[in-house]
Design a protein around this motif. Structure first.
Motif, mmCIF file in Angstrom:
data_model
loop_
_atom_site.group_PDB
_atom_site.id
_atom_site.type_symbol
_atom_site.label_atom_id
_atom_site.label_comp_id
_atom_site.label_asym_id
_atom_site.label_seq_id
_atom_site.Cartn_x
_atom_site.Cartn_y
_atom_site.Cartn_z
ATOM 1 N N GLU A 73 4.285 38.364 74.150
ATOM 2 C CA GLU A 73 4.592 38.974 73.137
ATOM 3 C C GLU A 73 4.963 40.361 72.783
ATOM 4 O OE1 GLU A 73 5.172 37.895 68.424
ATOM 5 O OE2 GLU A 73 3.267 36.865 69.312
ATOM 6 N N PHE A 76 8.142 41.252 74.555
ATOM 7 C CA PHE A 76 9.361 40.573 73.670
ATOM 8 C C PHE A 76 9.381 41.685 72.407
ATOM 9 C CE2 PHE A 76 9.773 36.823 75.379
ATOM 10 C CZ PHE A 76 11.099 36.166 75.203
ATOM 11 N N LYS A 77 8.288 42.247 71.684
ATOM 12 C CA LYS A 77 8.591 43.191 70.799
ATOM 13 C C LYS A 77 9.520 44.187 71.048
ATOM 14 C CE LYS A 77 4.334 41.842 68.332
ATOM 15 N NZ LYS A 77 3.009 42.322 67.719
ATOM 16 N N GLU A 132 5.824 28.226 75.562
ATOM 17 C CA GLU A 132 5.619 29.442 74.906
ATOM 18 C C GLU A 132 6.739 30.423 74.985
ATOM 19 O OE1 GLU A 132 2.075 33.408 75.268
ATOM 20 O OE2 GLU A 132 2.166 31.486 76.638
ATOM 21 N N GLU A 135 9.220 29.508 72.295
ATOM 22 C CA GLU A 135 8.586 30.205 71.023
ATOM 23 C C GLU A 135 9.016 31.762 70.900
ATOM 24 O OE1 GLU A 135 7.341 30.442 67.362
ATOM 25 O OE2 GLU A 135 7.526 28.472 68.422
ATOM 26 N N MET A 136 8.762 32.351 71.897
ATOM 27 C CA MET A 136 9.200 33.749 71.945
ATOM 28 C C MET A 136 10.638 34.022 71.730
ATOM 29 S SD MET A 136 6.325 35.795 71.867
ATOM 30 C CE MET A 136 5.624 34.519 70.936
ATOM 31 N N LYS A 139 11.551 33.100 68.012
ATOM 32 C CA LYS A 139 10.960 34.098 67.160
ATOM 33 C C LYS A 139 11.673 35.379 67.173
ATOM 34 C CE LYS A 139 6.461 36.277 65.958
ATOM 35 N NZ LYS A 139 5.026 36.079 66.464
ATOM 36 N N TYR A 140 12.101 35.804 68.361
ATOM 37 C CA TYR A 140 12.829 37.083 68.896
ATOM 38 C C TYR A 140 14.473 36.794 68.854
ATOM 39 C CZ TYR A 140 8.204 39.011 68.624
ATOM 40 O OH TYR A 140 6.961 39.785 68.230
#
Length: 158
Positions: A73, A76-77, A132, A135-136, A139-140
């Protein structure tokens, strides 16, 4: 494309793709395996790893090759582009087996065999790691996301 993640199962071709992308773009390339592993096959601490990774992601440009779910994460951010090499397990196993005995710039040692533990990690990657990653990706979803399903797709990407 200034901050790039390259994700996928071991043996999928992440490092090969990362090198081609580096050569094409001139972006600096960082292999997470080279940060985590020492040449004597031990590892640095999680704190040391996180500190080194934090320094990398603060930079203006980079390509980061590797999964390391615990830090997914945070990467990814900061990234703008994600390449996910979502290849079939048998292709990844063949890729990992095919590099045995080869010197590589993405690992601090030369693999002499495909250990049972590593083989199982590859076999279980879709069950244990891909949820996972997916999911990332959800989310992104505002990031530039490219998913490859075959070596042919990787080879023909421009």
């Amino acid at each position: 494309m200034k901050k790039v993640l390259i994700l996928g199962c071991p043996g999928a071709g992440k490092s090969t793709f990362a090198r081609k992308l580096r050569d094409k773009t001139g972006l600096p390339l960082y292999y997470l395996d080279m940060i985590w592993h020492k040449p004597d096959r031990t590892t640095i601490t999680k704190q040391e790893f996180d500190a080194k990774l934090s320094e990398i992601i603060k930079q203006e440009e980079w390509i980061i090759d590797g999964n390391y779910g615990r830090t997914l994460e945070m990467r990814f951010k900061e990234c703008d582009t994600v390449f996910f090499l979502d290849l079939p397990t048998n292709v990844c196993l063949a890729g990992a087996e095919g590099r045995i005995g080869s010197e590589r710039e993405d690992m601090p040692w030369q693999e002499e065999e495909l250990s049972a533990e590593f083989r199982n990690f590859i076999i279980n990657f879709s069950r244990d790691e891909i949820p996972e990653i997916n999911e990332m990706l959800r989310k992104y979803k505002n990031k530039n996301i490219i998913i490859f399903k075959s070596r042919e797709e990787i080879d023909t990407w421009k």
